[in-house]
Design an enzyme around this catalytic site. Structure first.
Site, PDB file in Angstrom:
ATOM      1  CD  GLU A 102      -2.463   1.193   2.789  1.00  0.00           C
ATOM      2  OE1 GLU A 102      -3.277   1.939   2.928  1.00  0.00           O
ATOM      3  OE2 GLU A 102      -1.938   0.342   3.784  1.00  0.00           O
ATOM      4  CB  CYS A 114      -5.140  -0.889   4.522  1.00  0.00           C
ATOM      5  SG  CYS A 114      -4.834  -0.388   6.454  1.00  0.00           S
ATOM      6  CE  LYS A 147      -8.596   1.233   3.176  1.00  0.00           C
ATOM      7  NZ  LYS A 147      -7.808   1.597   4.225  1.00  0.00           N
TER       8      LYS A 147
END
Length: 489
Positions: free
Chosen positions: A260, A368, A318
């Site tokens: 990430e 994440c 995301k």
């Protein structure tokens, strides 16, 4: 004697509950004492049953939750203070308040249990197990959700109960563990039930819910180990780019994955020559690269994963953002003014994003802690054969967060019947099989590349088909049976 002591000194009850909560953390990674979980929740069950009032039971659940969360997610303080730049006098109370809010969920379970406590061990055990699992499920979505350390995660592989994950998911496992613990009040009953669960789990682990398809794909998962305090500093930027370019060129694979925000800049602002070098590095062996980066512009930007290589460039952004870390909840701007968290106002990615078509495969990317929300990952499984998680756990330092996150990834793999590839900045970079077993993992806080092979899987597990509906039905039936009137002679 203990009952008399608890009746005369209620504070002792709450101290015991908090101590049991602290010990509950041992059931999870990195300690991995999964067999201890029924005994821990047996202790909570007995405290609730012996409580004299609803208030006592609720406060016992609160004390248990405080001990459990203050120990298990102590890394919240690390992220706020050490890496977020927040002064200790604000980070400490903020972390405590967060854990106190999480402790309200076992408090709720304890109060409801005592308010409607049925007669008979089986009824009490069914009621207790359903409530424990239900409040875990409740905190998985309320206030955007924080299902970390749900009881069922303790039973990820190598626990034999992991065989139930493809059927009932993590919350169904929470119910089964809490039920087996409560039944241990009568040792013979509890041992028989636990034995049946273990045997059933072993049998279920042999069921091929999904099947491998196609040829194995070579993968290279890169762990840069870039210190969080250096990640966004201009003087470290060129070193970071050079590091990742070197690791990519030295470790050819069909699919290479970076963590990430590995490239901590807007993707369209990267030096064109650098992007060209990355392209050539993966083109040389007919491969593809997925890297974490930023997309958009300073007015609207996303935490994204971008692909480069022989396949067309694709982007995943995301969807499930971290409160305070990636977006500021309304009314908390004053709070974030005391922190130093770069890029803390991300936009949410679109809800229905297709998997990335790379290396001849369909890869469902999550970023994440998106992999904590199992039901949010299953919608794309009819297309995707591989799961990939890009994380940067450097925010949490040398804490319990990294092994706990890997354990969560194991549960997602077992629930979906898909292999999970994890590329992280500081750990734990790993390859997890479709059954939830860790095939290989890099040591945390080291710079390295994890190389291996993985095969896509096709087919859907019952959990992938129905999500949490099977668990909710089971929990509802347990509550219903627990409240049925008992026979009287």
């Amino acid at each position: 004697m203990l009952k008399t002591l608890l009746a005369r000194h209620p504070a002792v009850r709450y101290l015991i509950a908090a101590t049991i909560g602290v010990a509950g953390v041992l059931c999870f990674a990195p300690f991995g004492l999964f067999w201890l979980a029924p005994l821990i929740w047996l202790g909570l069950f007995q405290l609730l049953c012996s409580a004299g009032t609803t208030r006592q039971a609720a406060l016992s659940g609160l004390a248990f939750g405080l001990g459990f969360f203050l120990t298990g997610v102590s890394w919240v303080y690390v992220s706020l203070s050490v890496f977020g730049g927040m002064p200790w006098w604000l980070a400490g109370p903020a972390a405590f308040l967060f854990c106190a809010v999480m402790a309200l969920f076992p408090m709720l379970a304890g109060g409801i249990f005592k308010r409607w406590q049925p007669n008979g061990l089986w009824r009490q055990a069914l009621c207790f197990a359903a409530l424990i699992a239900a409040v875990d499920w409740l905190r998985s979505w309320i206030f955007t959700g924080f299902p970390w350390l749900a009881l069922g995660y303790s039973q990820a592989a190598p626990s034999p109960l992991s065989g139930f994950a493809p059927l009932l998911g993590v919350h169904g496992l929470s119910l089964l563990v809490a039920l087996s613990g409560a039944l241990l009040v009568r040792w013979r009953t509890g041992v028989i039930f636990a034995t049946l669960l273990i045997i059933s789990g072993f049998v279920l682990r042999q069921v091929p819910w999904t099947a491998p398809v196609g040829e194995p794909v070579s993968v290279a998962l890169i762990q840069g180990n870039v210190p969080q305090e250096m990640k966004f500093r201009p003087e470290a930027f060129l070193r970071t780019l050079s590091l990742y370019q070197q690791l990519i060129e030295q470790n050819p694979a069909q699919l290479t994955i970076l963590p990430e925000t590995a490239l901590p800049i807007f993707f369209n602002q990267l030096p064109p020559m650098y992007v060209e070098r990355l392209q050539k590095a993966v083109w040389a062996h007919g491969g593809d690269l997925i890297t974490g980066t930023l997309s958009g512009d300073p007015d609207a930007y996303w935490n994204s994963a971008v692909s480069l290589g022989v396949s067309p460039t694709q982007v995943y952004s995301k969807r499930h953002l971290v409160p305070f870390g990636e977006f500021i909840p309304p009314g908390f701007a004053w709070f974030m003014a005391h922190a130093n968290i770069p890029m803390s106002s991300f936009s949410r990615g679109p809800e229905n994003q297709p998997p990335l078509a790379v290396a001849g495969q369909k890869v469902a990317v999550n970023i994440c802690y998106e992999d904590v929300f199992g039901e949010e990952l299953i919608g794309v499984l009819t297309q995707a054969g591989i799961l990939a998680n890009l994380s940067n756990t450097a925010w949490f330092g040398h804490s319990l967060a990294q092994p706990q996150h890997l354990q969560i990834a194991q549960m997602r793999a077992a629930e979906t019947g898909r292999p999970m590839l994890r590329a992280t900045n500081t750990g734990m970079t790993a390859i997890v099989s479709a059954s939830g077993k860790v095939q290989a993992v890099l040591p945390a806080f080291t710079t390295g590349v994890l190389r291996g092979e993985v095969r896509a899987h096709q087919g859907l597990t019952p959990y992938a088909r129905f999500g949490n509906y099977a668990f909710l039905l089971l929990a509802g039936l347990c509550l219903l049976f627990s409240q049925l009137p008992s026979r009287r002679r």
